[in-house]
Design a protein around this motif. Structure first.
Motif, mmCIF file in Angstrom:
data_model
loop_
_atom_site.group_PDB
_atom_site.id
_atom_site.type_symbol
_atom_site.label_atom_id
_atom_site.label_comp_id
_atom_site.label_asym_id
_atom_site.label_seq_id
_atom_site.Cartn_x
_atom_site.Cartn_y
_atom_site.Cartn_z
ATOM 1 N N GLU A 1 0.846 -1.188 0.000
ATOM 2 C CA GLU A 1 0.000 0.000 0.000
ATOM 3 C C GLU A 1 0.884 1.242 0.000
ATOM 4 O O GLU A 1 1.719 1.423 0.889
ATOM 5 C CB GLU A 1 -0.932 -0.005 1.208
ATOM 6 C CG GLU A 1 -1.946 -1.132 1.128
ATOM 7 C CD GLU A 1 -3.026 -1.045 2.190
ATOM 8 O OE1 GLU A 1 -3.241 0.045 2.761
ATOM 9 O OE2 GLU A 1 -3.660 -2.091 2.429
ATOM 10 N N VAL A 2 0.699 2.071 -1.024
ATOM 11 C CA VAL A 2 1.498 3.272 -1.206
ATOM 12 C C VAL A 2 0.575 4.481 -1.217
ATOM 13 O O VAL A 2 -0.477 4.465 -1.855
ATOM 14 C CB VAL A 2 2.298 3.208 -2.536
ATOM 15 C CG1 VAL A 2 3.127 4.466 -2.743
ATOM 16 C CG2 VAL A 2 3.187 1.964 -2.565
ATOM 17 N N VAL A 3 0.976 5.519 -0.492
ATOM 18 C CA VAL A 3 0.243 6.781 -0.492
ATOM 19 C C VAL A 3 1.044 7.768 -1.330
ATOM 20 O O VAL A 3 2.260 7.910 -1.137
ATOM 21 C CB VAL A 3 0.044 7.324 0.944
ATOM 22 C CG1 VAL A 3 -0.625 8.688 0.918
ATOM 23 C CG2 VAL A 3 -0.768 6.331 1.770
ATOM 24 N N VAL A 4 0.370 8.423 -2.267
ATOM 25 C CA VAL A 4 1.031 9.343 -3.193
ATOM 26 C C VAL A 4 0.336 10.705 -3.132
ATOM 27 O O VAL A 4 -0.890 10.776 -3.118
ATOM 28 C CB VAL A 4 0.977 8.799 -4.642
ATOM 29 C CG1 VAL A 4 1.573 9.797 -5.621
ATOM 30 C CG2 VAL A 4 1.679 7.451 -4.750
ATOM 31 N N TYR A 5 1.143 11.750 -3.108
ATOM 32 C CA TYR A 5 0.650 13.126 -3.265
ATOM 33 C C TYR A 5 1.302 13.678 -4.518
ATOM 34 O O TYR A 5 2.501 13.445 -4.747
ATOM 35 C CB TYR A 5 1.018 13.988 -2.059
ATOM 36 C CG TYR A 5 0.162 13.708 -0.854
ATOM 37 C CD1 TYR A 5 -0.946 14.508 -0.565
ATOM 38 C CD2 TYR A 5 0.430 12.637 -0.024
ATOM 39 C CE1 TYR A 5 -1.746 14.234 0.536
ATOM 40 C CE2 TYR A 5 -0.367 12.353 1.074
ATOM 41 C CZ TYR A 5 -1.452 13.159 1.353
ATOM 42 O OH TYR A 5 -2.256 12.898 2.429
ATOM 43 N N THR A 6 0.530 14.398 -5.331
ATOM 44 C CA THR A 6 1.070 14.966 -6.569
ATOM 45 C C THR A 6 0.651 16.425 -6.696
ATOM 46 O O THR A 6 -0.350 16.848 -6.139
ATOM 47 C CB THR A 6 0.562 14.198 -7.807
ATOM 48 O OG1 THR A 6 -0.856 14.346 -7.914
ATOM 49 C CG2 THR A 6 0.928 12.730 -7.755
ATOM 50 N N ASP A 7 1.443 17.166 -7.473
ATOM 51 C CA ASP A 7 1.081 18.555 -7.771
ATOM 52 C C ASP A 7 1.813 19.013 -9.017
ATOM 53 O O ASP A 7 2.865 18.483 -9.372
ATOM 54 C CB ASP A 7 1.416 19.483 -6.604
ATOM 55 C CG ASP A 7 0.601 20.783 -6.630
ATOM 56 O OD1 ASP A 7 -0.340 20.895 -7.438
ATOM 57 O OD2 ASP A 7 0.916 21.690 -5.851
ATOM 58 N N GLY A 8 1.224 20.004 -9.672
ATOM 59 C CA GLY A 8 1.831 20.642 -10.826
ATOM 60 C C GLY A 8 1.772 22.141 -10.642
ATOM 61 O O GLY A 8 0.926 22.655 -9.905
ATOM 62 N N SER B 1 -4.503 14.398 -5.077
ATOM 63 C CA SER B 1 -4.203 15.498 -5.989
ATOM 64 C C SER B 1 -5.121 16.661 -5.657
ATOM 65 O O SER B 1 -6.277 16.459 -5.284
ATOM 66 C CB SER B 1 -4.431 15.058 -7.440
ATOM 67 O OG SER B 1 -4.287 16.147 -8.327
ATOM 68 N N ASP B 2 -4.601 17.882 -5.826
ATOM 69 C CA ASP B 2 -5.468 19.051 -5.657
ATOM 70 C C ASP B 2 -6.086 19.452 -6.994
ATOM 71 O O ASP B 2 -6.763 20.459 -7.089
ATOM 72 C CB ASP B 2 -4.722 20.213 -5.001
ATOM 73 C CG ASP B 2 -3.542 20.724 -5.799
ATOM 74 O OD1 ASP B 2 -3.368 20.334 -6.969
ATOM 75 O OD2 ASP B 2 -2.770 21.527 -5.243
ATOM 76 N N SER B 3 -5.885 18.639 -8.018
ATOM 77 C CA SER B 3 -6.434 18.902 -9.344
ATOM 78 C C SER B 3 -7.768 18.184 -9.528
ATOM 79 O O SER B 3 -7.819 16.961 -9.674
ATOM 80 C CB SER B 3 -5.455 18.427 -10.427
ATOM 81 O OG SER B 3 -6.075 18.472 -11.692
ATOM 82 N N ALA B 4 -8.849 18.957 -9.555
ATOM 83 C CA ALA B 4 -10.167 18.380 -9.824
ATOM 84 C C ALA B 4 -10.177 17.732 -11.210
ATOM 85 O O ALA B 4 -10.836 16.711 -11.425
ATOM 86 C CB ALA B 4 -11.247 19.447 -9.725
ATOM 87 N N TYR B 5 -9.428 18.305 -12.145
ATOM 88 C CA TYR B 5 -9.316 17.789 -13.512
ATOM 89 C C TYR B 5 -8.822 16.333 -13.490
ATOM 90 O O TYR B 5 -9.416 15.466 -14.128
ATOM 91 C CB TYR B 5 -8.349 18.695 -14.259
ATOM 92 C CG TYR B 5 -8.106 18.452 -15.732
ATOM 93 C CD1 TYR B 5 -9.136 18.375 -16.656
ATOM 94 C CD2 TYR B 5 -6.803 18.381 -16.214
ATOM 95 C CE1 TYR B 5 -8.890 18.212 -18.007
ATOM 96 C CE2 TYR B 5 -6.533 18.222 -17.558
ATOM 97 C CZ TYR B 5 -7.589 18.137 -18.462
ATOM 98 O OH TYR B 5 -7.321 17.984 -19.797
ATOM 99 N N VAL B 6 -7.783 16.061 -12.741
ATOM 100 C CA VAL B 6 -7.228 14.713 -12.658
ATOM 101 C C VAL B 6 -8.168 13.790 -11.888
ATOM 102 O O VAL B 6 -8.512 12.699 -12.359
ATOM 103 C CB VAL B 6 -5.823 14.727 -12.004
ATOM 104 C CG1 VAL B 6 -5.342 13.311 -11.722
ATOM 105 C CG2 VAL B 6 -4.827 15.455 -12.906
ATOM 106 N N VAL B 7 -8.585 14.196 -10.719
ATOM 107 C CA VAL B 7 -9.415 13.337 -9.871
ATOM 108 C C VAL B 7 -10.757 13.036 -10.534
ATOM 109 O O VAL B 7 -11.180 11.877 -10.611
ATOM 110 C CB VAL B 7 -9.610 13.963 -8.475
ATOM 111 C CG1 VAL B 7 -10.585 13.150 -7.643
ATOM 112 C CG2 VAL B 7 -8.258 14.081 -7.760
#
Length: 143
Positions: free
Chosen positions: A3-10, A68-74
């Motif tokens: 189990e891996v937790v990932v945070y991403t941002d651009g 992700s803080d991107s609504a587009y991605v989520v």
């Protein structure tokens, strides 16, 4: 499965313009930070790239919670936009070509071996790992 937790941002300094992406991957006590940038891009491309690169970093199939803080991605995955895009020859509901198709296809492929749960996180709201990703993405923007 691990189990891996990932945070991403651009991030982009102008949109379009130079941009950066970043991800923090957490497995138990292990933390890995990755980032990169492009001289001419958009914020949305950097958001998708961060997710692609994070998943490509994993060496075996994993259960991934990707924040992700991107609504587009989520929303693309929560609302399954990509299913209709594929069905409609990569055309959106208005009949226009889907923007960033190359990256959406790369993200779909990168997700394939994993069980990925996308989570929306509010940007710039004090979520520590999201703030760290933002810092890394901004630092990765080419000067």
């Amino acid at each position: 499965m691990k189990e891996v937790v990932v945070y991403t941002d651009g991030a982009c300094s102008r949109n379009p313009g130079p941009g950066g992406w970043a991800a923090v991957l957490k497995y138990g006590e292990h933390i890995k930070e990755i980032s990169g940038g492009e001289r001419h891009t958009t914020n949305q491309r950097m958001e998708i790239t961060a997710a692609v690169e994070a998943l490509k970093t994993l060496k075996e199939p994993c259960k991934v919670t990707l924040h992700s803080d991107s609504a587009y991605v989520v929303n693309c995955f929560k609302q399954k936009w990509y299913v209709n895009w594929q069905k409609n020859g990569w055309r959106n509901s208005k009949g226009d070509a889907v923007q960033n198709r190359d990256l959406w296809e790369a993200l779909i492929a990168a997700m394939e071996p994993h069980k990925v749960d996308m989570k929306k996180v509010k940007g710039h709201a004090g979520v520590a790992w999201n703030e760290r990703c933002d810092e890394l993405a901004r630092a990765a923007i080419p000067k």
